[in-house]
Design an enzyme around this catalytic site. Structure first.
Site, short mmCIF file in Angstrom:
data_model
loop_
_atom_site.label_atom_id
_atom_site.label_comp_id
_atom_site.label_asym_id
_atom_site.label_seq_id
_atom_site.Cartn_x
_atom_site.Cartn_y
_atom_site.Cartn_z
N HIS A 137 0.81 -1.21 0.00
CA HIS A 137 0.00 0.00 0.00
C HIS A 137 0.85 1.26 0.00
O HIS A 137 0.36 2.34 0.29
CB HIS A 137 -0.95 0.01 1.20
CG HIS A 137 -1.70 -1.27 1.40
ND1 HIS A 137 -1.27 -2.27 2.25
CD2 HIS A 137 -2.83 -1.73 0.81
CE1 HIS A 137 -2.10 -3.29 2.19
NE2 HIS A 137 -3.05 -3.00 1.33
S1 FES Z 1 1.69 -0.52 3.28
FE1 FES Z 1 0.08 -1.87 3.75
S2 FES Z 1 1.09 -3.65 4.44
FE2 FES Z 1 2.70 -2.25 4.04
#
Ligand code: FES
Length: 172
Positions: A137
């Protein structure tokens, strides 16, 4: 640099109880030894010892402790300076670099390699801060493993460890 020399982007994967290395290029990898008990004992939480001698400046290796990936980075002078120059008060999870390394061992960064967002394993030497980047993410960590941008709420954790000699640490 000859083909046999590791680059700073080398990323060694060291399996528990073995001496192994996998990387982006088939080069001569330094041998990383873990002076460890057997795998079942390690999985139960025994401390592990890691010889840092073969880890070249700029490299990040990965070992396993309690089934968790542990990143061990041999930071360059530039990476240390980048980590130290930022005012911790400006960080999402304020912590000075000095609180994340052992005194006199600024060049060694030891982290639990699990993103504090939802648990993916970040990539070393990636992202805007040349630290760690989590592709799940988009969390970005700096050269001290501190969260700088993205959804992760906290810095990469530092596991319990100590130096048992200038070139060897015990994790756990
Ligand atoms: S940014 Fe979501 S698990 Fe690492």
């Amino acid at each position: 640099m000859s083909a046999a020399e590791p680059t700073r982007r080398d990323f060694l994967y060291i399996a528990t109880g073995t001496v192994g290395a996998v990387g982006a290029a088939a080069v001569a990898w330094p041998m990383i030894s873990q002076m460890n008990p057997d795998a079942s004992t390690i999985a139960a939480g025994a401390p592990i010892e890691v010889d840092l001698g073969p880890v070249a400046e700029g490299q990040v290796i990965k070992v396993f402790w309690r089934s968790k990936p542990i990143f061990i980075g041999h930071r360059s002078k530039k990476e240390i300076e980048e980590a130290q120059k930022i005012d911790p008060k400006t960080l999402p999870d304020p912590q000075p670099d000095s609180a994340r390394v052992k005194p006199g061992h600024d060049q060694w960064l030891v982290l639990i390699g699990i993103c504090t967002h939802l648990g993916c394993i970040p990539l070393a030497h990636q992202g805007e801060y040349d630290g760690f980047f989590c592709p799940c993410h988009g969390s970005q960590y700096d050269t001290s493993g501190r969260i700088r941008r993205g959804p992760a709420p906290a810095n990469l954790a530092v596991p319990p460890y100590e130096f048992v000699s200038d070139t060897k640490i015990r994790i756990g």
